[in-house]
Structure formats: C-alpha cells, structure tokens
Design a protein around this motif. Structure first.
Motif, PDB file in Angstrom:
ATOM      1  N   GLY A  64       0.800  -1.213   0.000  1.00 11.15           N
ATOM      2  CA  GLY A  64       0.000   0.000   0.000  1.00 11.15           C
ATOM      3  C   GLY A  64       0.832   1.262   0.000  1.00 11.15           C
ATOM      4  N   PRO A  65       0.155   2.392   0.047  1.00 12.87           N
ATOM      5  CA  PRO A  65       0.839   3.684  -0.010  1.00 12.87           C
ATOM      6  C   PRO A  65       1.781   3.935   1.169  1.00 12.87           C
ATOM      7  N   ILE A  66       1.443   3.422   2.340  1.00 13.32           N
ATOM      8  CA  ILE A  66       2.324   3.634   3.497  1.00 13.32           C
ATOM      9  C   ILE A  66       3.624   2.870   3.304  1.00 13.32           C
ATOM     10  N   GLY A  67       3.535   1.642   2.828  1.00 11.52           N
ATOM     11  CA  GLY A  67       4.742   0.869   2.540  1.00 11.52           C
ATOM     12  C   GLY A  67       5.583   1.518   1.466  1.00 11.52           C
ATOM     13  N   GLU A  68       4.933   2.042   0.420  1.00 10.84           N
ATOM     14  CA  GLU A  68       5.663   2.739  -0.634  1.00 10.84           C
ATOM     15  C   GLU A  68       6.346   3.978  -0.088  1.00 10.84           C
ATOM     16  N   PHE A  69       5.643   4.708   0.791  1.00  5.68           N
ATOM     17  CA  PHE A  69       6.242   5.901   1.404  1.00  5.68           C
ATOM     18  C   PHE A  69       7.458   5.521   2.239  1.00  5.68           C
ATOM     19  N   LEU A  70       7.352   4.462   3.018  1.00  3.03           N
ATOM     20  CA  LEU A  70       8.479   4.059   3.866  1.00  3.03           C
ATOM     21  C   LEU A  70       9.685   3.633   3.035  1.00  3.03           C
ATOM     22  N   ILE A  71       9.456   2.956   1.929  1.00  2.00           N
ATOM     23  CA  ILE A  71      10.559   2.581   1.047  1.00  2.00           C
ATOM     24  C   ILE A  71      11.173   3.828   0.417  1.00  2.00           C
ATOM     25  N   ALA A  72      10.335   4.756  -0.032  1.00  2.00           N
ATOM     26  CA  ALA A  72      10.841   6.004  -0.605  1.00  2.00           C
ATOM     27  C   ALA A  72      11.587   6.815   0.444  1.00  2.00           C
ATOM     28  N   LEU A  73      11.081   6.853   1.665  1.00  2.00           N
ATOM     29  CA  LEU A  73      11.744   7.571   2.749  1.00  2.00           C
ATOM     30  C   LEU A  73      13.109   6.963   3.044  1.00  2.00           C
ATOM     31  N   GLY A  74      13.169   5.637   3.101  1.00  2.00           N
ATOM     32  CA  GLY A  74      14.456   4.973   3.317  1.00  2.00           C
ATOM     33  C   GLY A  74      15.453   5.310   2.227  1.00  2.00           C
ATOM     34  N   GLY A  75      15.002   5.298   0.976  1.00  5.00           N
ATOM     35  CA  GLY A  75      15.885   5.653  -0.135  1.00  5.00           C
ATOM     36  C   GLY A  75      16.338   7.100  -0.063  1.00  5.00           C
ATOM     37  N   ALA A  76      15.435   8.012   0.318  1.00  9.78           N
ATOM     38  CA  ALA A  76      15.792   9.430   0.428  1.00  9.78           C
ATOM     39  C   ALA A  76      16.794   9.649   1.557  1.00  9.78           C
ATOM     40  N   ILE A  77      16.634   8.947   2.667  1.00  6.32           N
ATOM     41  CA  ILE A  77      17.576   9.070   3.785  1.00  6.32           C
ATOM     42  C   ILE A  77      18.946   8.550   3.369  1.00  6.32           C
ATOM     43  N   VAL A  78      18.992   7.405   2.696  1.00  8.71           N
ATOM     44  CA  VAL A  78      20.265   6.855   2.220  1.00  8.71           C
ATOM     45  C   VAL A  78      20.922   7.837   1.256  1.00  8.71           C
ATOM     46  N   LEU A  79      20.142   8.390   0.343  1.00 11.05           N
ATOM     47  CA  LEU A  79      20.688   9.335  -0.635  1.00 11.05           C
ATOM     48  C   LEU A  79      21.199  10.599   0.038  1.00 11.05           C
ATOM     49  N   LEU A  80      20.443  11.160   0.987  1.00 12.62           N
ATOM     50  CA  LEU A  80      20.912  12.338   1.722  1.00 12.62           C
ATOM     51  C   LEU A  80      22.198  12.039   2.489  1.00 12.62           C
ATOM     52  N   PHE A  81      22.267  10.872   3.101  1.00 15.17           N
ATOM     53  CA  PHE A  81      23.456  10.464   3.838  1.00 15.17           C
ATOM     54  C   PHE A  81      24.665  10.402   2.904  1.00 15.17           C
ATOM     55  N   LEU A  82      24.502   9.763   1.742  1.00 18.07           N
ATOM     56  CA  LEU A  82      25.611   9.651   0.788  1.00 18.07           C
ATOM     57  C   LEU A  82      26.017  11.011   0.234  1.00 18.07           C
ATOM     58  N   LEU A  83      25.040  11.855  -0.075  1.00 16.09           N
ATOM     59  CA  LEU A  83      25.361  13.197  -0.572  1.00 16.09           C
ATOM     60  C   LEU A  83      26.060  14.032   0.483  1.00 16.09           C
ATOM     61  N   ASN A  84      25.685  13.844   1.747  1.00 12.69           N
ATOM     62  CA  ASN A  84      26.341  14.557   2.841  1.00 12.69           C
ATOM     63  C   ASN A  84      27.798  14.119   2.962  1.00 12.69           C
ATOM     64  N   ILE A  85      28.066  12.824   2.828  1.00 21.19           N
ATOM     65  CA  ILE A  85      29.443  12.322   2.887  1.00 21.19           C
ATOM     66  C   ILE A  85      30.252  12.909   1.736  1.00 21.19           C
ATOM     67  N   ILE A  86      29.669  12.949   0.544  1.00 25.69           N
ATOM     68  CA  ILE A  86      30.367  13.500  -0.618  1.00 25.69           C
ATOM     69  C   ILE A  86      30.672  14.984  -0.400  1.00 25.69           C
ATOM     70  N   ASN A  87      29.709  15.731   0.131  1.00 21.57           N
ATOM     71  CA  ASN A  87      29.926  17.158   0.389  1.00 21.57           C
ATOM     72  C   ASN A  87      31.023  17.369   1.426  1.00 21.57           C
ATOM     73  N   GLN A  88      31.047  16.561   2.467  1.00 25.76           N
ATOM     74  CA  GLN A  88      32.071  16.696   3.501  1.00 25.76           C
ATOM     75  C   GLN A  88      33.449  16.344   2.973  1.00 25.76           C
ATOM     76  N   SER A  89      33.534  15.313   2.133  1.00 24.41           N
ATOM     77  CA  SER A  89      34.826  14.894   1.624  1.00 24.41           C
ATOM     78  C   SER A  89      35.377  15.865   0.588  1.00 24.41           C
ATOM     79  N   SER A  90      34.487  16.637  -0.051  1.00 26.20           N
ATOM     80  CA  SER A  90      34.964  17.615  -1.033  1.00 26.20           C
ATOM     81  C   SER A  90      35.285  18.949  -0.375  1.00 26.20           C
ATOM     82  N   GLY A  91      35.126  19.053   0.926  1.00 30.21           N
ATOM     83  CA  GLY A  91      35.469  20.255   1.661  1.00 30.21           C
ATOM     84  C   GLY A  91      34.358  21.267   1.744  1.00 30.21           C
ATOM     85  N   LYS A  92      33.178  20.961   1.214  1.00 32.35           N
ATOM     86  CA  LYS A  92      32.035  21.851   1.308  1.00 32.35           C
ATOM     87  C   LYS A  92      31.314  21.606   2.615  1.00 32.35           C
ATOM     88  N   LYS A  93      30.685  22.641   3.096  1.00 36.38           N
ATOM     89  CA  LYS A  93      29.923  22.489   4.333  1.00 36.38           C
ATOM     90  C   LYS A  93      28.474  22.692   4.129  1.00 36.38           C
TER      91      LYS A  93
END
Length: 93
Positions: A64-93
């Motif tokens: 259902g929609p709640i399960g789809e939202f939770l999967i999308a939320l998990g993917g968005a959190i993983v993506l934000l986490f990875l983008l944050n690591i990339i930003n930190q490693s490139s010296g951006k804050k």
C-alpha cells in the motif's frame, strides 16, 4: 516503489507525490544534511527510485501507499546520507 516507464499518468503523479513527501520528511529526519526544501524534494523523488531498487534487491514488497512511502523515505535518507558524505569529503559544508 518502482518506477515503471509504462505506468499511467495517475500512477506517475502518485509516485512523484510519495517521492516529494519522502524528501520533505527525510529533510526533517536528517537535520543539517539537507539541501533546502526544493533540493530535498528532488532528493525524495530520486530516493524513491533508489528505495525501490534497494527494496527489490532485498526482495521487499511495499504494501500500500504507506509501505511505498516508507521505502521512498528509506531511499531518500540513504541518498541524503551519501550526498552529505560527498559534500564533507569535497570540503564543502
């Protein structure tokens, strides 16, 4: 939630809305690692794709929609986490 190029317009709109909501929620969960409202919404849509891919690898099915939202939320959190690591490693804050 998997994007299917053959999905109808209504399904595409639902996919985008769930992705946008997931990006908005991920921005709140991942405080100080977001990219502003618009950036987080874009990350949410991309995160929905990533979450659907990861769920497929783990053989998880959204119920259902709640399960789809939770999967999308998990993917968005993983993506934000990875983008944050990339930003930190490139010296951006």
């Amino acid at each position: 939630m998997d994007y299917n190029p053959l999905m109808g317009l209504g399904e595409l709109i639902i996919f985008l809305l769930i992705g946008l909501a997931a990006g908005w929620a991920a921005g709140f969960i991942m405080k100080r690692s977001g990219f502003g409202l618009l950036g987080n919404l874009i990350v949410g849509v991309l995160g929905a794709l990533l979450g659907g891919f990861l769920a497929g690898l783990l053989q998880l099915k959204a119920l259902g929609p709640i399960g789809e939202f939770l999967i999308a939320l998990g993917g968005a959190i993983v993506l934000l986490f990875l983008l944050n690591i990339i930003n930190q490693s490139s010296g951006k804050k």
